[in-house]
Write a protein that holds these residues in place. Sequence first.
Motif, PDB file in Angstrom:
ATOM      1  N   GLY A 167     -10.881  48.811  56.819  1.00 34.46           N
ATOM      2  CA  GLY A 167     -10.815  50.263  56.995  1.00 34.46           C
ATOM      3  C   GLY A 167     -10.097  50.731  58.240  1.00 34.46           C
ATOM      4  O   GLY A 167      -9.948  51.938  58.444  1.00 34.46           O
ATOM      5  N   SER A 168      -9.642  49.806  59.085  1.00 35.69           N
ATOM      6  CA  SER A 168      -8.861  50.195  60.270  1.00 35.69           C
ATOM      7  C   SER A 168      -7.818  49.110  60.522  1.00 35.69           C
ATOM      8  O   SER A 168      -8.085  47.922  60.280  1.00 35.69           O
ATOM      9  CB  SER A 168      -9.790  50.300  61.486  1.00 35.69           C
ATOM     10  N   ASP A 169      -6.635  49.524  60.989  1.00 42.16           N
ATOM     11  CA  ASP A 169      -5.590  48.511  61.204  1.00 42.16           C
ATOM     12  C   ASP A 169      -5.693  47.856  62.582  1.00 42.16           C
ATOM     13  O   ASP A 169      -4.844  47.059  62.969  1.00 42.16           O
ATOM     14  CB  ASP A 169      -4.196  49.112  60.995  1.00 42.16           C
ATOM     15  N   SER A 170      -6.735  48.173  63.325  1.00 38.51           N
ATOM     16  CA  SER A 170      -6.893  47.563  64.649  1.00 38.51           C
ATOM     17  C   SER A 170      -7.311  46.096  64.497  1.00 38.51           C
ATOM     18  O   SER A 170      -8.179  45.775  63.681  1.00 38.51           O
ATOM     19  CB  SER A 170      -7.953  48.324  65.448  1.00 38.51           C
ATOM     20  N   LEU A 171      -6.700  45.245  65.307  1.00 41.01           N
ATOM     21  CA  LEU A 171      -7.068  43.827  65.259  1.00 41.01           C
ATOM     22  C   LEU A 171      -8.060  43.474  66.369  1.00 41.01           C
ATOM     23  O   LEU A 171      -8.409  42.298  66.547  1.00 41.01           O
ATOM     24  CB  LEU A 171      -5.808  42.964  65.339  1.00 41.01           C
ATOM     25  N   ASP A 172      -8.516  44.491  67.075  1.00 42.34           N
ATOM     26  CA  ASP A 172      -9.476  44.282  68.155  1.00 42.34           C
ATOM     27  C   ASP A 172     -10.775  43.719  67.571  1.00 42.34           C
ATOM     28  O   ASP A 172     -11.371  44.334  66.677  1.00 42.34           O
ATOM     29  CB  ASP A 172      -9.737  45.635  68.851  1.00 42.34           C
ATOM     30  N   GLY A 173     -11.181  42.556  68.033  1.00 43.33           N
ATOM     31  CA  GLY A 173     -12.429  41.946  67.563  1.00 43.33           C
ATOM     32  C   GLY A 173     -12.307  41.191  66.245  1.00 43.33           C
ATOM     33  O   GLY A 173     -13.257  40.564  65.789  1.00 43.33           O
ATOM     34  N   ILE A 174     -11.123  41.248  65.634  1.00 42.14           N
ATOM     35  CA  ILE A 174     -10.908  40.528  64.363  1.00 42.14           C
ATOM     36  C   ILE A 174     -10.717  39.034  64.661  1.00 42.14           C
ATOM     37  O   ILE A 174     -10.011  38.664  65.605  1.00 42.14           O
ATOM     38  CB  ILE A 174      -9.659  41.111  63.630  1.00 42.14           C
ATOM     39  N   HIS A 175     -11.350  38.206  63.853  1.00 41.08           N
ATOM     40  CA  HIS A 175     -11.268  36.749  64.063  1.00 41.08           C
ATOM     41  C   HIS A 175     -10.163  36.170  63.167  1.00 41.08           C
ATOM     42  O   HIS A 175     -10.227  36.282  61.951  1.00 41.08           O
ATOM     43  CB  HIS A 175     -12.628  36.120  63.741  1.00 41.08           C
ATOM     44  N   VAL A 176      -9.148  35.573  63.812  1.00 46.84           N
ATOM     45  CA  VAL A 176      -8.006  35.038  63.054  1.00 46.84           C
ATOM     46  C   VAL A 176      -7.956  33.514  63.210  1.00 46.84           C
ATOM     47  O   VAL A 176      -8.001  33.003  64.339  1.00 46.84           O
ATOM     48  CB  VAL A 176      -6.673  35.649  63.545  1.00 46.84           C
ATOM     49  N   ALA A 177      -7.848  32.805  62.091  1.00 42.65           N
ATOM     50  CA  ALA A 177      -7.668  31.350  62.115  1.00 42.65           C
ATOM     51  C   ALA A 177      -6.185  31.055  61.878  1.00 42.65           C
ATOM     52  O   ALA A 177      -5.645  31.421  60.834  1.00 42.65           O
ATOM     53  CB  ALA A 177      -8.522  30.699  61.026  1.00 42.65           C
ATOM     54  N   VAL A 178      -5.537  30.430  62.859  1.00 39.78           N
ATOM     55  CA  VAL A 178      -4.094  30.187  62.767  1.00 39.78           C
ATOM     56  C   VAL A 178      -3.841  28.691  62.554  1.00 39.78           C
ATOM     57  O   VAL A 178      -4.241  27.858  63.380  1.00 39.78           O
ATOM     58  CB  VAL A 178      -3.369  30.669  64.051  1.00 39.78           C
ATOM     59  N   GLN A 179      -3.153  28.381  61.459  1.00 42.19           N
ATOM     60  CA  GLN A 179      -2.796  26.982  61.173  1.00 42.19           C
ATOM     61  C   GLN A 179      -1.386  26.708  61.685  1.00 42.19           C
ATOM     62  O   GLN A 179      -0.416  27.196  61.120  1.00 42.19           O
ATOM     63  CB  GLN A 179      -2.844  26.727  59.657  1.00 42.19           C
TER      64      GLN A 179
END
Length: 348
Positions: A167-179
């Motif tokens: 619901g928001s395009d902010s990546l603040d606090g979003i957990h990303v797994a990068v391969q």
Amino acid sequence: MSVFEAPEFDDHERVQFFNDPSSGLRAIIAIHNTRLGPALGGCRMWPYDSEAEAIRDVLRLSRGMTYKAAVLDCGLGGGKSVIIGDPRTQKTPALLQAMGRAIASFEGQYVVGEDIGTNPDDMREMRGVTHCVSCLRKEDGGYGDPAPLTALGVFSAMRAGVEEVFGSDSLDGIHVAVQGVGNVGFNLCRQLAEAGARLTVCDVFPEQLQRITEALEVTIVAPDDIFDVESDVFSPCAMGGIINDDTIARLKAKVISGAANNQLEHDRHAEELAQRGIVYLPDYVANGGGLVSCAAEWQGGDPSTVPDRVRAIYKTSREIIRMASEQGITTGAAADRLAESRFRIGAA
Ligand code: NAD
């Protein structure tokens, strides 16, 4: 093998074979579609087992470039070239110059860039023969390494996916797994960290892991464990085919946006992702920042405008997600339709 009857043939405009006995050059250049502009596409040098394999590859890759350039609104068509040979042992200045002459014979309708088996040094060598060369180093008059812009495109597509799910395009606090934290993955992690994202990463090379732990706060997992991370987003930035029967069931992420080419092992995996409620940003859209940069370099635009043109991948991704939901199709099919609506004659 007949070109017209090959399964990969898709109304290509032109397929031309080149033979230069003095340098050993054997190459094929395929122009898929130039409705939106000259065809831009990399030159792959590979020791193909057969001529048929090289033909299939050049037909498939050049078609893919048409879709990519069209969906990203680059004002270019799609083409590709292949040199049949081993880049480690058969690449010589004479061979590259002969390839440059082959490209020049297209009189501006084909613009070459680097691909597997070719590099910026080779682009400079060809540039001595023809001006139809892109992806040059800054010191050679180009825009330099496209990896940071490819990362910006992945970041922009990710924002669109995150907005759809959270619901928001902010990546603040979003957990990303990068391969994979190579050229693109490392730059992406930098941008994500600046945006406040939490990062879990993996790589097969310890030096890459050392570089990233020295620069950023990240959690490291073993390469095979990346699929089990309880993340919001999964970002494949290493190799293709990693969304498959084994990994789909393990993924916890609700968004996939990464740089790797051909992320889905089979087309049917796009449907499976959609059924699981995972928003998949098609690889050729998410990783298009490098192409946008090479296209702008060739068109001679102001380099300072390129990042904004890459950030527009956010808008394109939103459009693709909307089309997929309205038309009941996968995001991959929606991206293809959007591209076709731009380059097919008579398309809406
Ligand atoms: P790179 O070689 O610099 O980085 C890839 C990284 O992935 C390396 O650090 C490698 O060690 C790691 N890796 C390989 N196998 C792995 C595995 N099984 N698990 C974890 N890590 C693994 O390449 P790059 O330039 O960063 O490109 C990444 C991907 O994006 C490639 O598939 C490339 O084709 C694609 N891509 C790159 C660009 C660009 O501008 N560089 C543009 C479009 C697409």
